[in-house]
Design a protein around this motif. Structure first.
Motif, PDB file in Angstrom:
ATOM      1  N   UNK A  35       0.828  -1.208   0.000  1.00  0.00           N
ATOM      2  CA  UNK A  35       0.000   0.000   0.000  1.00  0.00           C
ATOM      3  C   UNK A  35       0.861   1.257   0.000  1.00  0.00           C
ATOM      4  N   UNK A  36       1.942   1.253   0.777  1.00  0.00           N
ATOM      5  CA  UNK A  36       2.847   2.404   0.802  1.00  0.00           C
ATOM      6  C   UNK A  36       3.558   2.578  -0.537  1.00  0.00           C
ATOM      7  N   UNK A  41       4.060   6.582  -1.553  1.00  0.00           N
ATOM      8  CA  UNK A  41       4.637   7.100  -0.310  1.00  0.00           C
ATOM      9  C   UNK A  41       6.058   6.583  -0.091  1.00  0.00           C
ATOM     10  N   UNK A  42       6.310   5.344  -0.514  1.00  0.00           N
ATOM     11  CA  UNK A  42       7.542   4.652  -0.161  1.00  0.00           C
ATOM     12  C   UNK A  42       8.807   5.402  -0.552  1.00  0.00           C
ATOM     13  N   UNK A  55       2.199  13.441   2.979  1.00  0.00           N
ATOM     14  CA  UNK A  55       0.933  13.659   2.290  1.00  0.00           C
ATOM     15  C   UNK A  55       1.093  14.555   1.082  1.00  0.00           C
ATOM     16  N   UNK A  56       1.854  15.615   1.229  1.00  0.00           N
ATOM     17  CA  UNK A  56       2.085  16.536   0.120  1.00  0.00           C
ATOM     18  C   UNK A  56       2.895  15.865  -0.991  1.00  0.00           C
ATOM     19  N   UNK A  69      -2.084   4.099   8.129  1.00  0.00           N
ATOM     20  CA  UNK A  69      -1.197   3.202   7.390  1.00  0.00           C
ATOM     21  C   UNK A  69       0.238   3.321   7.905  1.00  0.00           C
ATOM     22  N   UNK A  70       0.703   4.529   8.113  1.00  0.00           N
ATOM     23  CA  UNK A  70       2.060   4.734   8.615  1.00  0.00           C
ATOM     24  C   UNK A  70       2.233   4.165  10.015  1.00  0.00           C
ATOM     25  N   UNK A  71       1.233   4.386  10.872  1.00  0.00           N
ATOM     26  CA  UNK A  71       1.324   3.869  12.244  1.00  0.00           C
ATOM     27  C   UNK A  71       1.302   2.347  12.267  1.00  0.00           C
TER      28      UNK A  71
END
Length: 343
Positions: A35-36, A41-42, A55-56, A69-71
């Motif tokens: 997902x990341x 995001x990764x 997020x940006x 998701x990060x947590x």
């Protein structure tokens, strides 16, 4: 603590429950990483970033979901968070952040998309539903993920091809073209042709050859090797077929081995690196392939060697390349002692 232990002892099939939890732990890890990666995001986690910065950078429009998701990734020890900044922690996370388009990332993407669809549809398949054409959407991804076998393929093929003099190579199913480039690096006079069925894959291989400045030594053409007209004229010192025997049934493979033999130089070698039936990962992929239109069951190593003998080839080199699994390297020639094989 005592109450928890008493409750655990009261759970029926407690060992089955523990086994399930171990499996879920691995699944959650892969799904979170995927997902990341797929969410973009990764690559931004190689250095510490805040939730807002991530997020940006990734264009995430739902910050609360991103934080969850990060947590979760922190809980699974995939990421770490210090002072409100998230960063990679595990070896897998570091690899994905460094090479988000690399073979490990592509394999993760393949497992959590293509393979997930196959397993989701297995009940229908067991009831007699026909294989589905997953490769129309995932063919390019499979070409990328297959590079995870590159170190073994390069080592085995290099041992046969050699570094001592210029050789001509025909690669059947050249994929991204990465192996053509590796052959070029072995010797300045190595030359060759790559053939692949998928036009998108061919275009990618042509770009790689061009970017490496190898157009005068290697070419890539689109074609179906089941069609005699798609084969370039020989002779070639080495003909390779890596990780693609499952795209052909037994009769098609036999025809391919015969055509390969016809195009071999007198002392040339047909070189194959492939999974075969009889290993844990190989049997897993056999299930995936058996549910995919255009693919066929994996042969055993003995079946594959019997096909080569029937095609008039002599196997002079056979190596199990992946310990504990049924991935083999095979080199066969027209007569005893072809290129790179013991005399």
């Amino acid at each position: 603590m005592l109450r928890s232990l008493v409750s655990l002892l009261a759970v029926p099939d407690k060992f089955a429950m523990l086994g399930l939890m171990r499996g879920l732990t691995a699944q959650i890890q892969l799904m979170t990483a995927s997902a990341l990666l797929r969410g973009g995001v990764m690559p931004h986690l190689a250095t510490p970033r805040t939730l807002a910065e991530l997020g940006d950078a990734a264009g995430a429009g739902e910050p609360q979901t991103l934080q969850h998701l990060l947590d979760l990734a922190v809980t699974r020890r995939f990421l770490r968070c210090r002072g409100g900044r998230y960063v990679v922690r595990s070896r897998l996370a570091r690899c994905l952040a460094k090479e988000p388009g690399g073979p490990v990332a592509s394999m993760l993407h393949e497992v959590t998309t293509y393979h997930h669809e196959v397993f989701d549809r297995l009940p229908q398949r067991l009831s007699g539903a026909a294989p589905r054409d997953y490769l129309v959407r995932y063919g390019a991804l499979v070409a990328q993920s297959s590079r995870i076998m590159a170190p073994w393929i390069r080592a085995f093929t290099s041992a046969v091809l050699g570094r001592q003099q210029g050789r001509t190579v025909l690669e059947l199913g050249c994929g991204s073209g990465a192996y053509l480039r590796s052959y070029a690096e072995l010797h300045a006079e190595h030359r060759g042709v790559g053939v692949d069925l998928d036009p998108n894959v061919v275009a990618a291989a042509q770009r790689l050859v061009a970017d490496a400045g190898l157009e005068h030594r290697f070419s890539v053409r689109q074609g179906d090797v089941r069609d005699e007209g798609s084969w370039p004229d020989g002779p070639f010192d080495v003909v390779t077929a890596h990780q693609n025997v499952y795209y052909f049934d037994a009769d098609e493979r036999l025809a391919m081995w015969r055509r390969g033999r016809e195009r071999l130089a007198a002392d040339g070698a047909l070189v194959i690196v492939t999974p075969t039936r009889g290993g844990p990962m190989s049997d897993y992929f056999a299930l995936i392939l058996g549910s995919t239109a255009g693919c066929h069951r994996l042969p055993s190593i003995d079946e594959l060697i019997a096909e080569l003998h029937q095609a008039g080839l002599v196997v002079g080199r056979r190596e199990r390349l992946v310990p504990g699994d049924a991935v083999w390297g095979i080199a066969a020639g027209k007569a005893r002692g072809p290129v790179g094989m013991p005399h």
